[in-house]
Write an enzyme that holds these catalytic residues in place. Structure first.
Site, PDB file in Angstrom:
ATOM      1  CG  ASN A  71      -1.983  -1.104   1.115  1.00 36.89           C
ATOM      2  OD1 ASN A  71      -2.376  -1.485   0.017  1.00 36.89           O
ATOM      3  ND2 ASN A  71      -2.420  -1.615   2.241  1.00 36.89           N
ATOM      4  CD  GLU A  84      11.022  -7.327  -7.246  1.00 40.28           C
ATOM      5  OE1 GLU A  84      11.865  -8.167  -6.944  1.00 40.28           O
ATOM      6  OE2 GLU A  84      10.253  -6.803  -6.426  1.00 40.28           O
ATOM      7  N   GLY A  90      13.164  -8.893  -4.263  1.00 41.10           N
ATOM      8  CA  GLY A  90      14.082  -8.187  -5.144  1.00 41.10           C
ATOM      9  C   GLY A  90      14.602  -6.890  -4.568  1.00 41.10           C
ATOM     10  CE  LYS A 110       2.447  -7.627  16.536  1.00 39.50           C
ATOM     11  NZ  LYS A 110       1.115  -8.110  16.118  1.00 39.50           N
TER      12      LYS A 110
END
Length: 531
Positions: free
Chosen positions: A299, A321, A415, A435
């Site tokens: 994201n 990639e 990568g 967290k």
């Protein structure tokens, strides 16, 4: 590498089980235009009888795209049946990178994988790896083809590769990813093809499969000097005698999960875009087109790319990639002129957009083998701007992108190292905490290092950007703490660094060895890195 194929394509003896193909005079989907391949069409249940226990099986797939849809579930059923007789059955699994979660889970749940390489992103497999019940080898994606060619993983017994069609001459039209498929088809003793007619026929011509690589001492420069250059052919080649089964299917790719950008990812994107403007003003980047962009999956990367259309940039290029949804939008509005990758990592909406406008996107997207998309020589030549995620960084710029608390694998290095070490600019991006604030992504020392301080030039969190270029370790430490750490953790980090720096003989990179991992130790003991 072609000089080795004469040896590697030899099939090994008779098979333990006799498989009778379901012969058809023509392929029902119309995608198999070769009569020789049409004669090998059979069910997935019959095809997987060519796979035996302890085989090394190399399958297609990269970020879910191009993963075999019916053969792997059929293999999982076969493993269950064999186990039901009291016999053991496991395989060694090689892929391009991650494959669809359903595929990985189907084999991991039944302990069907003995060894996994090179990247995974599914919770069940991750749990088995961290429990020591599945061997896992984490390597740079640019190294996979060479290591397989040179036999690090033994013989590749079977390749299972999704394609979108077979030409009259027996060449294979790739699907939504290429990954390591060229290598798998070259080295495997047996090949099973899954021909997926769901993939739009318009994808034909989007691919650039290069057959000019070789092992030392016979290597030659890769003749790629622009992102849009085509140096290969649009199809795969394979020895037809190695193809033992062809399975037809019509199943969509499993979409890559993607949530809308939140305030944190938008803030990170804003810092990156400000940095680009700063580099342009200082003459280090071209004013309109920057340099080719690489962004890891996720994201945050999607938000960074998505923000590029806010500025004056036009005619940008991408050498990466994966292509995510934001890249399609940038191509459509003209911000990006051409994007090169090895796979399409799209959401449901992205898949629909691509399929609906495939003739347009085919002229602006090139899919390559990952040994080319990730090749250090090409990344360095093009001057790629590398943007990758991280789990944490320490105050000197060492980056951990793979291991939680230093010991538990998350996904793998993928990568990121290929681009970070060889890119013109190397950036690592992350929220400052995880967290709910219990974990700081900036720590005194990372207990696991994937990218050393020599490979990380710029660190970015939602709180700011630390440009580490040209700075000594002590200056890097102060800048990272002030710019990137969450305000709640800054006093703790400054206190650690000040005391480390004041120690007699503190050295070039000051540390208090007894406290270097205190943040991680405190989290293990209390559930939070906070004091």
């Amino acid at each position: 590498m072609s000089r080795l194929s004469v040896i590697l394509i030899i099939e090994a003896g008779p098979y333990p089980e006799r498989v009778t193909p379901t012969v058809r005079s023509s392929a029902s989907s119309g995608r198999i235009r070769s009569a020789a391949y049409a004669s090998k069409v059979m069910s997935a249940a019959d095809a997987v009888k060519f796979i035996q226990s302890n085989d090394t099986v190399a399958i297609s797939g990269f970020a879910s795209a191009g993963t075999p849809k019916v053969i792997i579930p059929a293999l999982a059923d076969r493993i269950r049946q064999v186990r039901g007789t009291g016999a053991n059955f496991t395989i060694n699994l090689l892929t391009g990178a991650s494959v669809s979660p359903d595929t990985e889970r189907a084999l991991a749940e039944i302990d069907g994988i003995g060894l996994r390489m090179p990247y995974q992103s599914e919770a069940t497999a991750r749990k088995k790896i961290n429990e020591g019940r599945m061997d896992y080898v984490d390597i740079h994606l640019s190294h996979v083809a060479q290591q397989v060619w040179t036999g690090y993983y033994g013989t590749v017994d079977v390749a299972v590769v999704e394609v979108s069609g077979v030409t009259e001459m027996g060449e294979l039209v790739p699907s939504a990813s290429i990954g390591n498929n060229k290598t798998w088809l070259d080295v495997a003793k047996k090949v099973i093809l899954e021909v997926n007619s769901w993939v739009p026929e318009g994808v034909e011509g989007m691919h650039d499969v290069y057959y000019g690589t070789a092992l030392p001492p016979n290597r030659k420069p890769i003749p790629l000097t622009r992102v849009q250059d085509r140096i290969g052919q649009p199809t795969f080649r394979v020895d037809p005698d190695k193809v033992v089964a062809v399975v037809e299917t019509n199943h969509r790719d499993q979409a890559s999960a993607l949530t809308p950008p939140d305030e944190v990812s938008e803030a990170i994107a804003g810092h990156v875009l400000d940095f680009f403007d700063y580099e342009v003003r200082n003459g280090r980047l071209p004013a309109d087109t920057l340099l080719p962009l690489q962004a890891g999956i996720g994201n945050v990367a999607n938000a960074v790319l998505g923000g590029l259309d806010r500025g004056s940039y036009k005619g940008l290029t991408c050498y990466s990639e994966v292509i995510q949804d934001s890249m399609l939008r940038l191509i459509k509005d003209g911000t990006v002129a051409h994007a090169s990758s090895t796979a399409l990592a799209l959401s449901e909406a992205g898949i629909e957009e691509l399929n609906a406008n495939i003739d347009f996107y085919r002229n602006h997207i090139t899919l390559r083998p990952q040994e080319i998309s990730n090749h250090p020589e090409v990344v360095r030549r093009l001057g790629v701007i590398a943007m990758n995620g991280m789990l944490e960084a320490d105050i000197y710029g060492n980056v951990n992108s793979t291991h939680v608390m230093g010991t538990k694998i998350m996904n793998g290095i993928g990568g990121s190292g290929d681009f970070a070490r060889n890119g013109y600019v190397s950036m690592f991006l992350s929220p400052s905490t995880a967290k709910g604030g219990a974990i700081s992504s900036i720590v005194p020392m990372t207990p696991h290092v994937d990218h050393t301080e020599h490979d990380s030039q710029v660190l970015v969190t939602e709180h700011g950007l630390a440009d580490l270029r040209g700075l000594s370790p002590r200056r890097r430490a102060r800048l990272i703490i002030d710019k990137c750490a969450h305000p709640e953790y800054r006093p703790m980090l400054h206190d650690y660094f000040t005391r480390a720096e004041s120690l007699p003989g503190a050295g070039h990179t000051p540390h208090i060895l007894g406290e270097a991992f205190s943040f991680h130790q405190r989290f293990r003991e209390t559930g939070s890195m906070r004091l």
